[in-house]
Design an enzyme around this catalytic site. Structure first.
Site, PDB file in Angstrom:
ATOM      1  N   ASP A 121       0.789   5.006 -11.371  1.00  9.36           N
ATOM      2  CA  ASP A 121       0.158   6.149 -12.024  1.00  9.36           C
ATOM      3  C   ASP A 121      -1.312   6.266 -11.610  1.00  9.36           C
ATOM      4  OD1 ASP A 121       2.601   6.342 -13.330  1.00  9.36           O
ATOM      5  OD2 ASP A 121       1.916   5.098 -14.988  1.00  9.36           O
ATOM      6  N   GLY A 181       0.786  -1.222   0.000  1.00  9.61           N
ATOM      7  CA  GLY A 181       0.000   0.000   0.000  1.00  9.61           C
ATOM      8  C   GLY A 181       0.818   1.272   0.000  1.00  9.61           C
TER       9      GLY A 181
END
Length: 309
Positions: free
Chosen positions: A249, A222
């Site tokens: 992205d 994460g």
């Protein structure tokens, strides 16, 4: 309107093979193409979330024409790419369907002449006044000054536009010193910047170097955020397997959209992690599966605390 900058645009080509073996011939089961480069990936995700986006950077040759032709079919994305003499690069992702692993081949990009760099800077500064945020993304093509992002950060701040920087190496080191509002390195990029491999210590150090906020990608574990408002860790419910191309992205798109929507940091991080995981699980590199994204959004764990007022 959000502006994404991709100085090293690409045509992303994904091959799927039954099993990838060195020194062997392979029969390709599926081929997909799409406009690529980190900022274009971010723009496509932002548009899918309902935001209007302008993309700028460089484009050239037949590959660049293909990128621009495909951008005309991307709803919500405005093309402000600057033409150059050299051909836009290609990136090749080879997906092993048996293991789910991806092998990536990235071309270096065209060499940018001084006049082409000056033309881009003029376009960029003309676009800034109408933007609500800027995302500066990816590597620098040959010929662009190593301090390019630092100058672009300063121009955005002078125009009063919040700016996110997502790059690595020396361009990141110089860019951080220009005090961007947010940087989003991965753990390796952060260690290269700070010399520390301990994520929290390195993230705090990156803030001291000039970034107002730092969100570090920890891969399958994460995101870690250290901001003026507090620090948080956001993790997916399980380790997600698949093609990681474009996952970072998508996280940037989640952070930028959360910024302009003025979401609290835990909600920004939840969105970013869910988008990233949904991108890993998509069949096409750099796309995200909306059903997976919506399902994961309610299952992201966010821990941490806000700073004392």
């Amino acid at each position: 309107m959000i502006l994404t900058v991709t100085l090293n645009t690409a045509l992303d080509i994904t091959y799927r093979v039954r099993g990838l073996r060195p020194h062997a011939s392979h029969r390709v089961s599926e081929v997909t193409e799409r406009p690529g480069g980190k900022g274009l990936n971010v723009a496509r995700v932002l548009a899918a979330l309902g935001h209007e986006v302008t993309v700028t950077g460089f484009t050239g040759g037949s590959t660049g024409r293909s990128v621009q032709e495909q951008l005309t079919r991307a709803h919500g994305v405005v093309d402000a790419l600057v033409p150059v003499g050299g051909p836009t690069r290609r990136t090749i992702a080879v997906v092993d369907e048996r293991t789910g692993d991806t092998t990536q081949l990235n071309e270096p990009g065209p060499t940018i002449a001084p006049a082409e760099w000056a033309a881009f800077q003029e376009v960029y500064e003309d676009l800034l006044p109408s933007m609500s945020a800027v995302a500066l993304c990816g590597s620098l093509p040959p010929g662009v000054p190593v301090g390019a992002y630092a100058g672009l950060v300063r121009a955005a701040k002078a125009a009063g536009v919040p700016v996110l920087l997502d790059t690595s190496g020396e361009p990141l080191r110089r860019g951080v010193a220009a005090r961007p509002d947010l940087i989003k390195p991965n753990a390796d990029e952060l260690a290269e910047l700070t010399g520390s491999h301990e994520p929290l210590r390195a993230t705090q150090d990156a803030r001291r170097r000039g970034a107002r906020a730092v969100v570090t990608s920890l891969g399958r574990d994460g995101l870690l955020a250290v901001t003026p408002e507090g620090r948080w860790r956001a993790t997916p419910p399980t380790h997600v397997h698949g093609n990681p191309t474009g996952a970072g992205d998508s996280a940037v798109a989640g952070l930028v959209s959360g910024l302009i929507e003025a979401l609290p940091w835990p909600d920004r991080l939840t969105r970013a992690v869910a988008l990233s995981a949904a991108t890993v699980q998509s069949r096409t590199a750099g796309e995200f599966d909306r059903a997976t994204y919506e399902e994961l959004t309610g299952r992201i764990t966010v821990t941490g605390e806000a700073s004392a007022a």
